[in-house]
Design a protein around this motif. Structure first.
Motif, PDB file in Angstrom:
ATOM      1  N   GLY A  49       0.799  -1.216   0.000  1.00 49.05           N
ATOM      2  CA  GLY A  49       0.000   0.000   0.000  1.00 49.05           C
ATOM      3  C   GLY A  49       0.832   1.266   0.000  1.00 49.05           C
ATOM      4  O   GLY A  49       1.681   1.495  -0.866  1.00 49.05           O
ATOM      5  N   ARG A  50       0.610   2.104   1.016  1.00 51.31           N
ATOM      6  CA  ARG A  50       1.265   3.416   1.088  1.00 51.31           C
ATOM      7  C   ARG A  50       2.787   3.301   1.195  1.00 51.31           C
ATOM      8  O   ARG A  50       3.513   4.169   0.710  1.00 51.31           O
ATOM      9  N   THR A  51       3.284   2.243   1.811  1.00 54.38           N
ATOM     10  CA  THR A  51       4.734   2.080   1.980  1.00 54.38           C
ATOM     11  C   THR A  51       5.448   2.030   0.641  1.00 54.38           C
ATOM     12  O   THR A  51       6.522   2.612   0.464  1.00 54.38           O
ATOM     13  N   GLN A  52       4.855   1.347  -0.319  1.00 51.38           N
ATOM     14  CA  GLN A  52       5.486   1.254  -1.630  1.00 51.38           C
ATOM     15  C   GLN A  52       5.549   2.617  -2.315  1.00 51.38           C
ATOM     16  O   GLN A  52       6.556   2.973  -2.931  1.00 51.38           O
ATOM     17  N   TRP A  53       4.470   3.384  -2.224  1.00 47.79           N
ATOM     18  CA  TRP A  53       4.458   4.716  -2.832  1.00 47.79           C
ATOM     19  C   TRP A  53       5.454   5.651  -2.141  1.00 47.79           C
ATOM     20  O   TRP A  53       6.135   6.441  -2.797  1.00 47.79           O
ATOM     21  N   LEU A  54       5.543   5.576  -0.817  1.00 50.89           N
ATOM     22  CA  LEU A  54       6.520   6.399  -0.096  1.00 50.89           C
ATOM     23  C   LEU A  54       7.947   6.021  -0.481  1.00 50.89           C
ATOM     24  O   LEU A  54       8.816   6.890  -0.640  1.00 50.89           O
ATOM     25  N   ALA A  55       8.201   4.733  -0.622  1.00 50.05           N
ATOM     26  CA  ALA A  55       9.532   4.287  -1.024  1.00 50.05           C
ATOM     27  C   ALA A  55       9.871   4.776  -2.424  1.00 50.05           C
ATOM     28  O   ALA A  55      11.004   5.222  -2.688  1.00 50.05           O
ATOM     29  N   LEU A  56       8.893   4.717  -3.329  1.00 48.42           N
ATOM     30  CA  LEU A  56       9.127   5.189  -4.691  1.00 48.42           C
ATOM     31  C   LEU A  56       9.432   6.679  -4.710  1.00 48.42           C
ATOM     32  O   LEU A  56      10.380   7.136  -5.379  1.00 48.42           O
ATOM     33  N   ALA A  57       8.647   7.468  -3.973  1.00 44.84           N
ATOM     34  CA  ALA A  57       8.881   8.908  -3.916  1.00 44.84           C
ATOM     35  C   ALA A  57      10.249   9.228  -3.312  1.00 44.84           C
ATOM     36  O   ALA A  57      10.961  10.127  -3.785  1.00 44.84           O
ATOM     37  N   ALA A  58      10.631   8.497  -2.271  1.00 41.42           N
ATOM     38  CA  ALA A  58      11.929   8.728  -1.637  1.00 41.42           C
ATOM     39  C   ALA A  58      13.077   8.406  -2.586  1.00 41.42           C
ATOM     40  O   ALA A  58      14.089   9.126  -2.642  1.00 41.42           O
ATOM     41  N   LEU A  59      12.913   7.336  -3.376  1.00 43.81           N
ATOM     42  CA  LEU A  59      13.951   6.989  -4.346  1.00 43.81           C
ATOM     43  C   LEU A  59      14.083   8.067  -5.419  1.00 43.81           C
ATOM     44  O   LEU A  59      15.200   8.457  -5.787  1.00 43.81           O
ATOM     45  N   ILE A  60      12.945   8.545  -5.927  1.00 45.47           N
ATOM     46  CA  ILE A  60      12.983   9.589  -6.959  1.00 45.47           C
ATOM     47  C   ILE A  60      13.630  10.860  -6.430  1.00 45.47           C
ATOM     48  O   ILE A  60      14.321  11.583  -7.161  1.00 45.47           O
ATOM     49  N   LEU A  61      13.448  11.139  -5.145  1.00 47.52           N
ATOM     50  CA  LEU A  61      14.035  12.337  -4.533  1.00 47.52           C
ATOM     51  C   LEU A  61      15.508  12.157  -4.205  1.00 47.52           C
ATOM     52  O   LEU A  61      16.340  13.016  -4.521  1.00 47.52           O
TER      53      LEU A  61
END
Length: 233
Positions: A49-61
């Motif tokens: 869920g939200r953990t995957q999206w947060l991880a993706l955003a953190a990687l892009i940043l």
């Protein structure tokens, strides 16, 4: 009578760049990227869920920012200009537009317009400076001791202490390493190149500054995505 055909003219070859980078910055960047990618990919694979999206955003940043501040910085110098690749900008300064290259708590170049640009790829190490100063002092002490021994040898028939040879000069200095910090030596090389080339016609031109949108774009996108996820959850 035949006239010789004019020989085709070829442009003068452009001098190769001398490239200066920070080895410790590269090593640190590789380690940081490995940790970020390991944690991020692990969260993407095992998270839900939200953990995957947060991880993706953190990687892009984080991946562009870590790369920009560790792997990206470099200084390129040739006979025409100095090109500085900093984390978020690329600055090109013809030697004729440079007023000075200064070293303090950071290394920087000052344009004739008064604008200062920091050399991220040539960081100052106070520890390396102190170590180089100690080596320089040791070298001076050994030269002084060798000179005294040489004078003593001449005054006493080549030997001292009853002919045992204790007054003889050393055969060479035992200085372990350079007597100049590495980044200070880089700045000395750049100053010498500037001094020799600043009046040359090929080293004139305008200072150009280009923003690194290839770094800022993904980082901003990742920051916006991360902010939205934190707000809506």
């Amino acid at each position: 009578m035949t006239t010789p055909e004019p020989q085709p003219t070829t442009p003068d070859p452009v001098s190769k760049d001398r490239v200066y980078r920070s080895p410790m910055g590269i090593v640190g960047g590789v380690l940081l990227l490995a940790i970020v990618l390991w944690l991020g990919i692990d969260a993407l694979v095992r998270g839900e869920g939200r953990t995957q999206w947060l991880a993706l955003a953190a990687l892009i940043l984080l991946v562009p920012l870590v790369s920009a501040f560790t792997l990206r910085p470099a200084v390129y110098a040739n006979e025409e200009r100095l090109r500085i690749r900093n984390p978020l900008r690329v600055i090109v300064l013809p030697w004729g537009q440079i007023a000075s290259l200064r070293s303090g708590y950071s290394n920087e170049v000052v344009a004739k317009s008064g604008t200062k640009f920091q050399l991220w790829a040539v960081p100052v190490s106070l520890r390396a400076r102190k170590k180089a100063a100690r080596r320089s002092a040791r070298a001076a002490a050994e030269r002084s001791a060798a000179a005294r021994g040489e004078r003593g040898g001449r005054g006493g028939g080549g030997t001292g202490f009853g002919g045992l040879g204790f007054g003889a000069p050393r055969s060479g200095l035992n200085v372990d390493g350079p007597v100049r910090a590495e980044t200070d030596q880089v700045m000395d090389d750049l100053r010498e190149l500037h001094e020799h080339r600043e009046q040359e016609e090929s080293a004139q031109g305008e200072v150009t500054v280009r923003w690194a949108y290839e770094v800022a774009g993904p980082a901003v996108a990742g920051a916006v995505l991360l902010l939205i996820l934190l707000i809506i959850t």
